[in-house]
Design an enzyme around this catalytic site. Structure first.
Site, PDB file in Angstrom:
ATOM      1  N   ARG A  91      53.676  51.048  29.993  1.00 25.39           N
ATOM      2  CA  ARG A  91      55.041  50.920  29.476  1.00 25.39           C
ATOM      3  C   ARG A  91      55.170  51.338  28.026  1.00 25.39           C
ATOM      4  O   ARG A  91      56.244  51.645  27.542  1.00 25.39           O
ATOM      5  CB  ARG A  91      55.491  49.461  29.590  1.00 25.39           C
ATOM      6  N   HIS A 145      35.122  36.840  46.680  1.00 27.02           N
ATOM      7  CA  HIS A 145      33.709  37.111  46.418  1.00 27.02           C
ATOM      8  C   HIS A 145      32.758  36.265  47.278  1.00 27.02           C
ATOM      9  O   HIS A 145      31.816  36.782  47.874  1.00 27.02           O
ATOM     10  CB  HIS A 145      33.372  36.877  44.942  1.00 27.02           C
ATOM     11  N   LYS A 169      25.329  31.630  33.592  1.00 26.62           N
ATOM     12  CA  LYS A 169      25.964  32.605  34.492  1.00 26.62           C
ATOM     13  C   LYS A 169      24.905  33.080  35.465  1.00 26.62           C
ATOM     14  O   LYS A 169      23.904  33.682  35.046  1.00 26.62           O
ATOM     15  CB  LYS A 169      26.511  33.790  33.700  1.00 26.62           C
TER      16      LYS A 169
END
Ligand code: BG6
Length: 491
Positions: A49, A239, A344
């Protein structure tokens, strides 16, 4: 021989200056360019935009590339040369006339058209209709869309119908970026190229399976989006169910997209539906409170920037999933995923059953199961835990558990593991759909997840609290302990 021009493409990216495109898509294209996989005549049209000219858009993208590409892989001259392939146009998605310009941009000498919608899914329909009105797409156009496809079955059908009104299913590439991860593709090789495992892969030999996808990050700047979704829609519907399908599916007849996807769908259809009675024993939802992450204090979910202090959205889910078919009857799949967990990591553990008759020291019987540990990230690789004898004259027949270890980076050299988006974009350029999600997969996954959410809503129970930096609510430990088992890190 493959036609060298078959991967030549004109790639049009909607939402090109947004976070997803800048963080994932352009870095992946840059890597493909560096690897010589982006056809020399391929071009990219970035649409957004903002009122920018191509020069300033390229300048901004260069900065973003520097930020998001790993320092070892970033070369400013290469990045500059890659960006010469990228044009920028300002576009208002509601202005149908502006779409005619897109066809002009392509000119007469054209590659395959790939349309990448890095926009909210609510815009997929409008973009598709306008592309069709402007005669900018045809039956050869490939269309890439991102998750989430809806927030439940009904809304996903609306989006899928809007796409189907313009494109055939074989033109649609629905991304689940986990399918692009090298180690996730390796599940197919592991299972179907090694008869050793193929012949052991069922309820006769496996007692249970664990799938953990843990993240140490919290929600931070994505709070608005995440609070509407929660961890079940953000991670389980896509996932984790995809990982579960790849572990549980029957061998496909070949590696074609439909053969693989047909087998995955059979698993999704066979998932035991969660009834209200199962919710206490099979489902745990949690929300993190303030704690420590990677050595620093972090706020709770409801205290993040812009948060609603009364939010009941879950940031953690653990489920005991059962698959109602011959192969998996009686084998629970314990799956869990959460934000603000200690580290993680994505890991799958296949727990094999013990031998039918045990002859060693009774106090070592708990060791007697083989485990296959598949590390999807980080430290990609796998380890098969086997039992051997302890060394030494004085040790008798004492057992010892040790791994047959395969760490990909050590065994196969230190080659860079490509990011999932590189693989996925490369497959789109080649027109291969096997790493993308078919409409019925999305819809069966929603059908199952919707039941869980409906039961939560009916019970009105708030999520259980867990301290940031821990492995989720204690109820998740209780869920697996009730079956006489434990999560891998607690074992
Ligand atoms: C995305 C989710 O799909 O996957 C995020 O929307 C999540 O919330 C991310 O953080 C995890 O992906 P990866 O590749 O970092 O494991």
């Amino acid at each position: 021989m493959e036609d060298p021009d078959s991967t030549r493409c004109d790639l049009i990216v909607f939402g090109a200056m947004g976070d997803l495109a800048q963080r994932k898509l352009f870095p992946a294209l840059y890597q493909l360019y560096r690897a010589g996989l982006l056809h020399r005549a391929s071009r990219v049209l970035a649409l957004a935009r903002r009122d920018l000219d191509t020069g300033s858009a390229r300048q901004e993208m260069l900065g973003k590339l520097e930020c998001h590409v790993r320092p070892n892989d970033f070369d400013k001259d290469d990045a500059g040369r890659f960006l010469e392939k990228v044009d920028y146009r300002q576009l208002d998605i509601n202005d149908v006339d502006a779409f005619v310009e897109l066809d002009h941009w392509r000119g007469d000498d054209r590659g395959n058209l790939i349309v990448y919608m890095a926009t909210p899914p609510s815009l997929y329909g409008t973009i598709s209709r306008h592309l069709r009105s402007a005669q900018c797409c045809n039956q050869n156009t490939r269309v890439v869309v991102e998750k989430p496809i809806g927030h439940d079955l009904e809304s996903s059908r609306v989006i899928n119908d809007e796409l189907a009104a313009v494109y055939r299913e074989n033109q649609l590439f629905r991304i689940d970026h986990y399918l692009g991860k090298e180690t996730v593709q390796n599940l197919i090789a592991l299972r179907f190229a090694n008869n050793l495992f193929a012949s052991q892969w069922d309820q006769n030999h496996i007692s249970h399976v664990e799938i953990t996808v843990a993240e140490s990050v919290g929600i931070e700047s994505r709070w608005g989006y995440f609070d509407q979704a929660g961890q079940i829609r953000d991670m389980i519907q896509n996932h984790l169910l995809q990982l579960l399908c790849l572990i549980a599916m029957d061998p496909p007849a070949d590696l074609s997209a439909d053969s693989i996807r047909d087998e995955k769908v059979k698993i999704l259809k066979a998932l035991r539906q969660m009834t209200p009675e199962l919710m206490n024993t099979h489902v745990v939802r949690g929300q993190y409170t303030a704690g420590n992450s990677e050595g620093r204090p972090v706020p709770g979910y409801r205290e993040e920037k812009g948060a609603d202090p009364g939010s009941q959205t879950e940031t953690f889910v653990a489920l005991k999933v059962e698959i109602e078919n011959w192969r998996w009857s009686g084998v629970p799949f314990y799956i869990r995923t959460g934000k603000r967990l200690p580290e993680k990591l994505s890991r799958i553990i296949i727990h094999f059953k013990p031998a039918p008759h045990y002859i060693f020291d009774p106090d070592q019987q708990h060791l007697a199961n083989n485990k296959l540990i598949i590390r999807l990230q980080p430290d990609e690789g796998m380890a098969l835990q086997i039992l051997t004898k302890e060394h030494g004259l004085d040790k008798g027949m004492r057992l010892r558990q040790g791994p047959l270890e395969l760490t990909f980076s050590e065994t196969f050299g230190h080659d860079r593991i490509p990011d999932a988006y590189e693989r996925l974009l490369w497959e789109v350029m080649k027109g291969n759909q096997y790493l993308f999600v078919r409409r019925d997969e999305v819809e069966y996954a929603w059908r199952w997840v919707d039941r869980v959410i409906a039961n939560w809503q009916a019970s009105g129970e708030p999520p259980k609290r867990y301290t940031a930096g821990t492995w989720g609510p204690v109820a998740s430990i209780a869920m697996i302990t009730r079956d006489g088992r434990s999560w891998y890190e607690d074992a």
